[in-house]
Design an enzyme around this catalytic site. Structure first.
Site, PDB file in Angstrom:
ATOM      1  N   ASP A 140     -13.752  -3.718  -1.300  1.00 46.37           N
ATOM      2  CA  ASP A 140     -13.557  -3.428   0.118  1.00 46.37           C
ATOM      3  C   ASP A 140     -14.917  -3.451   0.806  1.00 46.37           C
ATOM      4  O   ASP A 140     -15.823  -2.722   0.395  1.00 46.37           O
ATOM      5  CB  ASP A 140     -12.906  -2.059   0.317  1.00 46.37           C
ATOM      6  CG  ASP A 140     -11.545  -1.953  -0.368  1.00 46.37           C
ATOM      7  OD1 ASP A 140     -10.856  -2.986  -0.461  1.00 46.37           O
ATOM      8  OD2 ASP A 140     -11.181  -0.846  -0.797  1.00 46.37           O
TER       9      ASP A 140
ATOM     10  N   ASP B  77       0.872  -1.177   0.000  1.00 40.73           N
ATOM     11  CA  ASP B  77       0.000   0.000   0.000  1.00 40.73           C
ATOM     12  C   ASP B  77       0.904   1.221   0.000  1.00 40.73           C
ATOM     13  O   ASP B  77       1.660   1.442   0.958  1.00 40.73           O
ATOM     14  CB  ASP B  77      -0.895   0.018   1.250  1.00 40.73           C
ATOM     15  CG  ASP B  77      -1.987  -1.031   1.200  1.00 40.73           C
ATOM     16  OD1 ASP B  77      -2.367  -1.433   0.085  1.00 40.73           O
ATOM     17  OD2 ASP B  77      -2.454  -1.446   2.272  1.00 40.73           O
TER      18      ASP B  77
END
Length: 254
Positions: free
Chosen positions: A131, A12
């Protein structure tokens, strides 16, 4: 013959650095993306995921130079996501060295983008990232823009639609488990397995080697995405693969 299982570290990236948070917030620095990518390549990771986690929220393009340099450093497949909005964005990423494209918010906004991408580059290149956060009613609700915006969409329904529209695999992250190291959401994974035929990459919650094992054996995931346990060297990829092999899980050879 069952497909070999995969271990996929996730980078990330925010402002050019690898970061890791809990429940998508409270980010801490986890190193240089090029150094981490090189480490995982040497360690025997099966693939690597690179996500520019603020590109969509900040309404900017992904950091092309970082992707290109990362791709130059490694020999394992690289999946890139974050801020990709159209076929041209995808094409630039593939030309920069990505093997697969991950789309999330843009796919929710324009579901036909999945189909157009699959037709242009092949379903094997199209990873739809989803998500989700569990609601009080027990529904896994889809969030976009780096987990900032609830959509009201049922995650299981959206997963089925993404498959029907041409996704080659799904990267499903439990926001409730993200960074907690409390284990993957096995109920979510099992529910997805019942409805889908394409591979599922489990994400969110890896804290131990037992968690990886359970994601495969109980959740029926095809791959596990992990960050904290590998970034901070709690375990190596080799240790993880040896452990999983002892539990009868066939791992991809590297």
């Amino acid at each position: 013959m069952a497909l070999a299982k995969r271990i996929i570290p996730c980078l990330d990236v925010d402002c050019g650095r690898v970061v890791k948070g809990i429940n998508f917030v409270d980010l801490v620095d986890a190193g240089d993306p090029l150094e981490q990518a090189h480490y995982y390549d040497e360690e025997g990771a099966d693939e690597l995921v690179f996500l520019d986690i603020t590109a969509t929220h900040e309404e900017r393009g992904i950091m092309l130079d970082v992707v290109r340099h990362t791709a130059d450093q490694i020999f394992i497949p690289l999946t890139v996501g974050g801020g990709l909005r159209c076929l041209e964005d995808m094409r630039r990423m593939l030309q920069a060295g990505a093997d697969k494209i991950s789309i999330n918010s843009a796919a929710l906004h324009d579901p036909e983008l999945i189909t157009r991408g699959a037709e242009a580059f092949g379903s094997q290149c199209m990873v739809v990232a989803i998500d989700v956060k569990c609601t009080e009613k027990g529904i896994w609700e889809v969030y976009t823009h780096g987990g900032r915006r609830p959509t009201g969409r049922d995650g299981l329904d959206w997963a089925v639609e993404a498959q029907e529209r041409g996704a080659g695999e799904l990267l499903v992250t439990s926001m409730d488990r993200d960074g907690t190291q409390d284990g993957y959401d096995l109920s979510l994974l099992s529910a997805l397995d019942e409805r889908l035929t394409i591979p599922i990459i489990a994400s969110g919650g890896a804290g131990s080697l037992d968690d990886l094992r359970d994601a495969f054996l109980i959740g029926k995931a095809h791959a596990v995405l992990a960050a904290s346990i590998f970034h901070f060297r709690k375990y190596t990829i080799g240790e993880a693969k040896a452990f999983l092999g002892r539990h009868g899980i066939t791992m991809r050879e590297t």
